[in-house]
Design a protein around this motif. Structure first.
Motif, mmCIF file in Angstrom:
data_model
loop_
_atom_site.group_PDB
_atom_site.id
_atom_site.type_symbol
_atom_site.label_atom_id
_atom_site.label_comp_id
_atom_site.label_asym_id
_atom_site.label_seq_id
_atom_site.Cartn_x
_atom_site.Cartn_y
_atom_site.Cartn_z
ATOM 1 N N MET A 146 40.250 44.701 38.972
ATOM 2 C CA MET A 146 40.880 43.655 38.178
ATOM 3 C C MET A 146 40.173 43.488 36.827
ATOM 4 N N PHE A 147 38.877 43.552 36.819
ATOM 5 C CA PHE A 147 38.105 43.431 35.584
ATOM 6 C C PHE A 147 38.431 44.578 34.632
ATOM 7 N N GLY A 205 35.101 45.851 49.796
ATOM 8 C CA GLY A 205 36.500 45.623 49.406
ATOM 9 C C GLY A 205 36.620 44.604 48.280
ATOM 10 N N THR A 206 35.922 43.476 48.396
ATOM 11 C CA THR A 206 36.026 42.457 47.348
ATOM 12 C C THR A 206 35.420 42.947 46.040
ATOM 13 N N PHE A 224 30.607 42.653 57.284
ATOM 14 C CA PHE A 224 30.361 42.063 55.975
ATOM 15 C C PHE A 224 30.130 43.128 54.909
ATOM 16 N N GLY A 225 29.557 44.254 55.288
ATOM 17 C CA GLY A 225 29.418 45.350 54.331
ATOM 18 C C GLY A 225 30.772 45.842 53.846
ATOM 19 N N LEU A 226 31.696 46.053 54.785
ATOM 20 C CA LEU A 226 33.049 46.480 54.406
ATOM 21 C C LEU A 226 33.782 45.389 53.623
#
Length: 95
Positions: A86-87, A78-79, A72-74
């Motif tokens: 994108m921002f 990534g997200t 979940f850290g990775l």
């Protein structure tokens, strides 16, 4: 445990009026050793009921937790990186 409930109920039913405050304070102070003894007895009896995991069970669940946290850290790295890029791209388009 039942004794503690009885003491609590007697305190509720006994009311707060009609007695000297110092006398009731001394009466409560006298109850503390009995209540502590009952509390420690209850703790000991409940701890005897606990089923402790074996060392292999602890090691295996620890490994699962470490792997899950790393995954979940990775994933969130990534997200977060993707949405950050994108921002920034959107902001640069409107300069």
């Amino acid at each position: 445990m039942d004794e503690a409930l009885k003491v609590k109920e007697q305190g509720i039913r006994g009311g707060g009026g009609g007695g000297n405050a110092a006398t009731s304070a001394l009466a409560k102070a006298g109850e503390y050793p009995k209540r502590w003894k009952q509390f420690l007895h209850d703790v000991r009896s409940e701890m005897a009921k606990v089923v402790w995991p074996s060392r292999p069970e602890v090691v295996s669940t620890t490994v699962v937790v470490i792997i899950t946290v790393a995954f979940f850290g990775l994933f969130f790295l990534g997200t977060d990186s993707l949405f950050g890029a994108m921002f920034n791209w959107v902001l640069n388009q409107f300069k």
